[in-house]
Design a protein around this motif. Structure first.
Motif, short mmCIF file in Angstrom:
data_model
loop_
_atom_site.label_atom_id
_atom_site.label_comp_id
_atom_site.label_asym_id
_atom_site.label_seq_id
_atom_site.Cartn_x
_atom_site.Cartn_y
_atom_site.Cartn_z
N GLN A 10 -4.52 3.89 8.69
CA GLN A 10 -5.64 3.40 8.51
C GLN A 10 -6.53 3.24 9.17
O GLN A 10 -6.22 2.10 9.54
N ARG B 241 -14.81 1.08 9.74
CA ARG B 241 -15.33 1.99 7.62
C ARG B 241 -16.34 2.69 7.89
O ARG B 241 -16.63 1.99 8.94
N ASP C 88 -13.41 2.60 -2.37
CA ASP C 88 -13.60 3.18 -1.55
C ASP C 88 -12.72 3.77 -1.22
O ASP C 88 -11.47 4.24 -1.32
N VAL D 144 -11.53 6.11 2.69
CA VAL D 144 -11.58 4.56 4.14
C VAL D 144 -11.01 6.00 4.64
O VAL D 144 -10.27 7.09 4.79
N ALA E 146 -9.28 5.08 -1.31
CA ALA E 146 -9.04 4.11 -0.62
C ALA E 146 -6.65 3.87 -0.78
O ALA E 146 -5.60 3.48 0.23
#
Length: 162
Positions: A69, A73, A91, A93, A116
């Motif tokens: 990741q 963001r 979310d 990402v 996410a």
């Protein structure tokens, strides 16, 4: 998605070292995974939350990807490029991954915006909103499932360099 053994999953990672493959923790025992309800197997590393793992089925065989990741963001609410859900309950990402083979050894990477915690399979199976009278909700759900499978497979092929 077909059910795969733990050893098949570990051996499937095309951009991870032997040490990384041996140390990865599966999200659940393989006999407890609902294989018929997932279009790809995706999970986050509990010890290193910036790492994610994805296993997709290509030509009947598992292909595993180690993802990282990004620290930053997205500023605005992003849309997952795999499930393309416009009403995301979660979310999104940016994940990047090394390409397989010589390209990856040279440092080439590819990135994508993804849910996410890899909730895509659940997102595409939710009842879609009624677009108009007579809209076929079940056909739309099946279209979304097929599109998710295609997007994840295309991403894996891109990492493979195909």
């Amino acid at each position: 998605m077909h059910a795969f053994s733990e050893s098949a999953i570990r051996d499937s990672f095309i951009n991870a070292s032997l040490r990384e493959r041996q140390s990865l923790q599966l999200p659940a025992p393989v006999d407890q995974i609902e294989w018929d309800r997932v279009d790809y197997l995706g999970w986050r590393d509990k010890k290193s939350p910036q790492l994610g793992y994805v296993v997709v089925e290509l030509d009947g065989k598992p292909v595993g990807l180690l993802l990282r990741q990004a620290e930053a963001r997205p500023r605005a609410r992003a849309q997952c490029s795999w499930c393309e859900d416009v009403q995301l309950p979660n979310d999104v990402v940016l994940f990047s991954t090394k390409r397989a083979g010589a390209a990856g050894r040279k440092g080439d990477t590819v990135g994508t915006l993804v849910c996410a915690n890899f909730e895509c399979s659940g997102n595409v199976r939710r009842r879609p909103t009624l677009a108009y009278v007579g809209f076929d909700l079940e056909a739309e759900r099946e279209r979304r499932i097929a599109a998710l499978r295609e997007h994840v497979a295309n991403f894996a092929r891109n990492v493979l360099g195909e």
